[in-house]
Design an enzyme around this catalytic site. Structure first.
Site, mmCIF file in Angstrom:
data_model
loop_
_atom_site.group_PDB
_atom_site.id
_atom_site.type_symbol
_atom_site.label_atom_id
_atom_site.label_comp_id
_atom_site.label_asym_id
_atom_site.label_seq_id
_atom_site.Cartn_x
_atom_site.Cartn_y
_atom_site.Cartn_z
ATOM 1 N N GLU A 1 32.290 42.259 36.055
ATOM 2 C CA GLU A 1 32.531 41.327 37.159
ATOM 3 C C GLU A 1 31.216 40.891 37.795
ATOM 4 O O GLU A 1 31.069 39.744 38.195
ATOM 5 C CB GLU A 1 33.456 41.951 38.213
ATOM 6 C CG GLU A 1 34.883 42.136 37.734
ATOM 7 C CD GLU A 1 35.543 40.822 37.289
ATOM 8 O OE1 GLU A 1 35.157 39.757 37.792
ATOM 9 O OE2 GLU A 1 36.409 40.870 36.406
ATOM 10 N N TYR B 1 36.528 39.847 46.284
ATOM 11 C CA TYR B 1 36.908 39.495 44.908
ATOM 12 C C TYR B 1 36.678 40.684 43.970
ATOM 13 O O TYR B 1 37.573 41.082 43.207
ATOM 14 C CB TYR B 1 36.103 38.265 44.404
ATOM 15 C CG TYR B 1 36.267 38.138 42.920
ATOM 16 C CD1 TYR B 1 37.400 37.551 42.385
ATOM 17 C CD2 TYR B 1 35.335 38.706 42.048
ATOM 18 C CE1 TYR B 1 37.604 37.503 41.018
ATOM 19 C CE2 TYR B 1 35.529 38.674 40.678
ATOM 20 C CZ TYR B 1 36.663 38.070 40.172
ATOM 21 O OH TYR B 1 36.868 38.046 38.828
ATOM 22 N N ASP C 1 38.780 33.583 42.480
ATOM 23 C CA ASP C 1 37.489 33.055 42.040
ATOM 24 C C ASP C 1 37.668 31.546 41.884
ATOM 25 O O ASP C 1 38.707 30.998 42.287
ATOM 26 C CB ASP C 1 37.027 33.735 40.731
ATOM 27 C CG ASP C 1 37.904 33.358 39.548
ATOM 28 O OD1 ASP C 1 38.970 32.730 39.755
ATOM 29 O OD2 ASP C 1 37.520 33.663 38.413
#
Ligand code: SF4
Length: 354
Positions: free
Chosen positions: A51, A136, A154
């Protein structure tokens, strides 16, 4: 009760319509989802690494250059990362840019080792407290690693939701961001979150794309308000982009006996990185320009002007900061370099002048 809006889209409000929407996405993903390397693991550390890489870098780039695999080979555990030298971390991250992401990964690994006995926390508050982890990333780790309910938004998710709800406000305003997170929260299921989150992200990448959404093959078109109105491409609404500020940067590429001269970057943000020595306009005024190219960084569009300097005196002047000579042919032994400087050296080699 099921209703339709005035344009024919099924209204996503009641529990049954939301669960149908989730189901449609999950079944689509089960048939069409890609097997990215980070989807083949539920190790929270590996998820955090992927990520962090994907925050500013396209999936295709991370895959083609095997950034994720190479990182995991070099630092397979949080303990390995926590005890690594910063120079090695930056070298392994080289090419991905935004090096604070790599530094934060090490800080997070140290925090997990020091404060959680090496066991990755499973609780959202504790995950959010790790360095570099925002809402996130926390949602991604919760859902992809632990299959726990974690909401994610996102760019891809935001685009899908802005179209499904024909959201008229700019998705990059503070009010717009808040509202899109609320939509995401409303639609995220309690179970099978790993699949749902992967599905909505992938739908945004591959079907609900920026320029040409493929609505006719979209599994959620019946709920999509923008599609039913025929205005999918009008979304997401965004604030007008500020024009990039133009800058010129001049650098010296000192060459001597098959070696190049590099200097250490100054300043905390770029600490640990190396570069080609910078030249002031005055330094460069009598020097011939060898080649130039443009690159972008944050809000700047920079023209990098390269002056190749050779000969016995090369490297004796013009450079700023502490420097060292490195063999031109041994690219693997160069220290971690900012991308534009690496590109300048490679272009110089391509010119066949090395
Ligand atoms: Fe995107 Fe079209 Fe699907 Fe709507 S129907 S979510 S605009 S691809």
């Amino acid at each position: 009760m099921r209703g339709k809006d005035s344009f024919g889209a099924e209204v996503l409000s009641g529990e049954s319509s939301i669960s149908e929407f989730q189901e449609a996405l999950i079944s689509w993903f089960r048939k069409n989802g890609k097997r990215f390397p980070w989807r083949l693991t539920n190790d929270p550390y590996a998820i955090l690494v992927s990520e962090s890489m994907l925050q500013q870098t396209r999936i295709a780039t991370v895959l083609e250059r095997r950034y994720f695999e190479r990182w995991m080979e070099r630092f397979p555990t949080m303990e390995a990362l926590a005890s690594a030298e910063e120079s090695e971390i930056l070298k392994t991250w080289e090419g991905l840019g935004y090096y604070n992401r790599a530094r934060n990964l090490q800080k997070a690994a140290k925090a997990v080792c020091d404060k959680h006995g090496g066991e990755f926390p499973r609780d959202e508050t504790a995950i959010r407290a790790l360095p570099g982890v925002g809402p996130y990333t926390a949602g991604a780790v919760l859902s992809f690693a632990f299959d726990r309910r974690g909401v994610i938004v996102d760019g891809n998710v935001s685009r899908v939701l802005s179209r499904v709800f024909a959201f008229p406000e700019s998705v990059d305003s503070s009010g717009g961001v808040k509202k899109i997170w609320e939509f995401a929260d409303r639609l995220t299921p309690e179970n099978r979150v790993r699949f749902y989150n992967s599905a909505i992200m992938e739908l945004g990448q591959r079907v609900c794309s920026k320029n040409r959404p493929r609505c006719l093959v979209c599994p959620v078109s019946k709920w999509c308000s923008a599609f039913h109105r025929g205005i999918a491409e009008d979304f997401p609404v965004k604030k007008a982009k500020r024009k990039a500020t133009r800058k010129v940067e001049r650098v010296a590429l000192f060459v001597r006996g098959g070696k190049i001269f590099l200097t250490r970057e100054e300043g905390s943000r770029r600490k640990g990185l190396w570069r080609l020595p910078e030249l002031s306009e005055a330094d460069a005024s009598d020097l011939e320009e060898s080649f130039r190219f443009d690159y972008s960084i944050t809000r700047f569009r920079v023209t990098l002007v390269v002056h190749v300097l050779r000969g016995p005196m090369a490297g004796q002047s013009g450079g700023s900061g502490r420097g060292e000579w490195f063999s031109l042919g041994e690219t693997d032994r160069w220290p971690a370099l900012g991308s534009p400087y690496r590109r300048a050296i490679l272009e110089f080699q391509d010119l066949g002048e090395a």
